[in-house]
Enzyme design. Structure first.
Site, PDB file in Angstrom:
ATOM      1  N   ASP A  89      27.796  27.705  37.373  1.00 42.84           N
ATOM      2  CA  ASP A  89      28.238  26.853  38.489  1.00 42.84           C
ATOM      3  C   ASP A  89      27.212  25.755  38.802  1.00 42.84           C
ATOM      4  OD1 ASP A  89      26.281  28.051  40.485  1.00 42.84           O
ATOM      5  OD2 ASP A  89      27.432  29.826  39.957  1.00 42.84           O
ATOM      6  N   GLY A 142      23.576  33.548  25.966  1.00 45.02           N
ATOM      7  CA  GLY A 142      22.207  33.625  26.478  1.00 45.02           C
ATOM      8  C   GLY A 142      21.416  34.768  25.850  1.00 45.02           C
ATOM      9  N   ASP A 159      21.036  34.499  36.045  1.00 44.37           N
ATOM     10  CA  ASP A 159      22.035  34.314  37.100  1.00 44.37           C
ATOM     11  C   ASP A 159      23.382  34.748  36.544  1.00 44.37           C
ATOM     12  OD1 ASP A 159      23.530  33.526  39.225  1.00 44.37           O
ATOM     13  OD2 ASP A 159      23.107  31.387  39.041  1.00 44.37           O
TER      14      ASP A 159
HETATM   15  N1  SPD Z   1      29.171  40.248  42.927  1.00 50.02           N
HETATM   16  C1  SPD Z   1      28.637  38.951  42.836  1.00 50.02           C
HETATM   17  C2  SPD Z   1      27.546  38.760  41.846  1.00 50.02           C
HETATM   18  C3  SPD Z   1      27.218  37.337  41.766  1.00 50.02           C
HETATM   19  C4  SPD Z   1      26.202  36.966  40.817  1.00 50.02           C
HETATM   20  N2  SPD Z   1      26.188  35.592  40.385  1.00 50.02           N
HETATM   21  C5  SPD Z   1      26.512  34.559  41.273  1.00 50.02           C
HETATM   22  C6  SPD Z   1      26.444  33.226  40.595  1.00 50.02           C
HETATM   23  C7  SPD Z   1      25.938  32.148  41.460  1.00 50.02           C
HETATM   24  N3  SPD Z   1      25.319  31.100  40.744  1.00 50.02           N
END
Ligand code: SPD
Length: 279
Positions: A89, A142, A159
């Protein structure tokens, strides 16, 4: 699993459901890797879910991205070469480019569609990153990417999504060992490691695996209203640096949205039940 019932979208997480009032559905399509959905909500801005789990909302994304990024970045005295695995994102990279001393950011997400959707529905998340010459977009696996990198990064940020099919490998011992090898001798890694109320077994496993490899391993928390339970954990590991000390004086960032030096230190103060569950 997410459901849309009338004016609500709902994430069903085991025996718990978390709903947000919506104005309309904006996007819903299966990418090559996962189901990608976006809603316009009443009070939280736009909301994205991947494979049925909320990932970001315009109103609250700053909590997660500030804490995943700035805690490790300020624990390192001079972070220059950075790798982001996941984070399609764009929010984590957006925070990284605020750090003046950073020279290079390799941004590796497996699913380019997530970036494309984010660019359309979450322009604030990708703000400035395409124009920043330090950012190298490398859409792909990755796990494979890390395996081939040796002694290259000061900070690696993971992430990922929840540890399902697509992100499961990002929680494995083998992957952590590859991350260790990809870091320089004083490197730091930080990753999202799920929530202490519903998934303490995942946190315990992550911490246990990291402790086999790194000298300094710790856990810190932030409060993220769009994830089930609201309490979210991040795992930290370094070959050298204790994360409770702020060392970075090069980044020169004046103001954050969630992070402060006080929050940095306080985030490592764990409630007793969390300490007990991750032992
Ligand atoms: N259960 C939600 C886990 C979220 C992990 N990643 C969020 C991505 C934001 N960049």
């Amino acid at each position: 699993m997410t459901k849309m019932t009338g004016k609500w979208c709902t994430e069903v997480y085991r025996d718990t459901a978390l709903s947000f009032k919506i104005k309309k559905k904006l996007y819903s399509k299966r990418s090559k890797y996962q189901m990608v959905e976006v809603w316009k909500t009443e009070k939280h801005g736009n909301m994205m879910a991947l494979d049925g789990c909320y990932m970001v909302s315009t109103a609250e994304e700053f909590v997660y991205h500030d804490m995943l990024t700035h805690v490790p970045m300020f624990s390192h005295p001079d972070p220059q070469d950075i790798l982001v695995i996941g984070g399609g994102d764009g929010g984590t990279v957006r925070e990284l480019i605020k750090h003046k001393g950073v020279k290079s950011i390799d941004f590796v997400d497996i699913d380019e569609d997530v970036y494309t959707v984010s660019k359309k529905y979450f322009p604030g998340l990708v703000k400035g990153i395409e124009q920043d010459k330090r950012v190298h977009f490398k859409f792909g696996d990755g796990i494979k990417f890390v395996k081939e990198a040796k002694n290259r990064y000061d900070v690696i940020l993971i992430d990922g999504t929840d540890p399902s099919d697509i992100a499961g490998g990002l929680f494995s011992q083998e992957f952590f060992s590859d991350v260790k090898d990809a870091l320089k001798a004083d490197g730091i890694m930080a990753m999202q490691s799920e929530d202490p109320h519903y998934d303490s077994d995942i946190i315990r496993n992550v911490q246990h695996r990291l402790k086999k490899l790194f000298k300094e391993v710790d856990l810190y928390l932030a409060f993220m209203p769009i994830y089930p339970s609201g309490m979210w954990s991040f795992s930290y590991a370094s070959k050298k640096y204790d994360p409770r000390v702020i060392r970075n004086t090069k980044s020169k960032i004046k103001k954050f949205s969630y992070y402060t030096p006080e929050v940095h230190k306080a985030a490592f103060a764990l409630p007793q039940f969390v300490k007990d569950r991750i032992k």
